[in-house]
Design a protein around this motif. Structure first.
Motif, PDB file in Angstrom:
ATOM      1  N   ASP A 167       2.611   6.593  -6.950  1.00 56.68           N
ATOM      2  CA  ASP A 167       1.718   7.324  -7.516  1.00 56.68           C
ATOM      3  C   ASP A 167       2.400   8.824  -7.358  1.00 56.68           C
ATOM      4  N   ILE A 225      -1.659   2.035 -11.504  1.00 49.16           N
ATOM      5  CA  ILE A 225      -1.378   2.173  -9.932  1.00 49.16           C
ATOM      6  C   ILE A 225      -2.497   2.085  -9.251  1.00 49.16           C
ATOM      7  N   ALA A 226      -3.710   3.243  -9.858  1.00 45.97           N
ATOM      8  CA  ALA A 226      -4.881   3.158  -9.009  1.00 45.97           C
ATOM      9  C   ALA A 226      -5.591   1.518  -9.152  1.00 45.97           C
ATOM     10  N   LEU A 284       2.789   1.702  -3.260  1.00 43.37           N
ATOM     11  CA  LEU A 284       1.746   2.218  -4.292  1.00 43.37           C
ATOM     12  C   LEU A 284       1.526   3.532  -4.034  1.00 43.37           C
ATOM     13  N   ASP A 285       1.370   4.043  -2.923  1.00 43.75           N
ATOM     14  CA  ASP A 285       1.208   5.572  -2.864  1.00 43.75           C
ATOM     15  C   ASP A 285       2.382   6.461  -3.045  1.00 43.75           C
ATOM     16  N   ALA A 340      -7.079  -2.968  -2.104  1.00 42.20           N
ATOM     17  CA  ALA A 340      -8.145  -2.680  -1.017  1.00 42.20           C
ATOM     18  C   ALA A 340      -9.270  -3.552  -1.017  1.00 42.20           C
ATOM     19  N   HIS A 378       0.870  -1.297   0.059  1.00 48.41           N
ATOM     20  CA  HIS A 378       0.103   0.064  -0.011  1.00 48.41           C
ATOM     21  C   HIS A 378       0.847   1.243  -0.015  1.00 48.41           C
ATOM     22  N   GLU A 379       1.968   1.253   0.856  1.00 49.70           N
ATOM     23  CA  GLU A 379       2.601   2.546   0.990  1.00 49.70           C
ATOM     24  C   GLU A 379       3.509   2.648  -0.469  1.00 49.70           C
ATOM     25  N   HIS A 437      -4.022  -0.481  -6.478  1.00 48.75           N
ATOM     26  CA  HIS A 437      -4.494  -0.129  -5.337  1.00 48.75           C
ATOM     27  C   HIS A 437      -6.080  -0.475  -5.063  1.00 48.75           C
ATOM     28  N   THR A 438      -6.662  -0.530  -5.856  1.00 44.47           N
ATOM     29  CA  THR A 438      -8.185  -0.940  -5.691  1.00 44.47           C
ATOM     30  C   THR A 438      -8.113  -2.454  -5.565  1.00 44.47           C
TER      31      THR A 438
END
Length: 170
Positions: free
Chosen positions: A138, A154-155, A134-135, A162, A131-132, A158-159
């Motif tokens: 971005d 990337i989004a 990916l942030d 999640a 998660h980090e 992330h999805t």
């Protein structure tokens, strides 16, 4: 000579006392290292794609219970790829020369906020590390020549992450 020295990589070096043509060998090693780095430095959007693949593969392995392999893929490969992107694409507030052979060296001085986020994340479980990463990825993609499809990818990862976390908690 024994050839062991030639297995090394180097970009900066000094020979204090040369009794065996060490300086000439080091010049050759440095030239080869530079050539290897230059030819192995794809566009940022290719490296963003590589990081996304490494994160996705690592998460898949984690979900299958392959903890050691997942750790290597996310904490090792993906983190190295992302830190390389950070070092080469994000402007630094500090005039620090990053190590061209190891993108994690001196990252704390060049990008203290990113380094702190990574240090904290790397102490957690693989999905949190992913998660980090990916942030951070971005943010890097926004500062690069990466096309909009890279940010879309990337989004999407992330999805997916999640959603998998919601299913894991259910």
């Amino acid at each position: 000579h024994d050839g062991e020295l030639e297995s090394a990589s180097a970009t900066t070096w000094a020979v204090l006392r040369d009794r065996g043509e060490i300086a000439a060998r080091m010049r050759s090693i440095a030239a080869a290292t530079t050539a290897r780095s230059s030819s192995h430095n794809p566009h940022s959007h290719d490296r963003v794609g590589a990081a996304l693949a490494q994160i996705t593969i690592g998460l898949t392995r984690w979900a299958r219970g392959e903890r050691l392999s997942a750790n290597q893929m996310v904490r090792g490969h993906a983190t190295r790829t992302v830190t390389d992107l950070v070092g080469s694409l994000l402007p630094s507030a500090n005039a620090v020369v990053l190590d061209s052979l190891d993108p994690t060296r001196r990252l704390e001085q060049a990008h203290p906020g990113v380094a702190e986020r990574l240090d904290t994340a790397l102490r957690r479980e693989i999905p949190d590390v992913a998660h980090e990463l990916l942030d951070i990825l971005d943010v890097v993609a926004a500062h690069s020549d990466a096309p909009s499809r890279a940010r879309t990818a990337i989004a999407a990862v992330h999805t997916t992450l999640a959603r998998s976390r919601v299913h894991a908690q259910a």
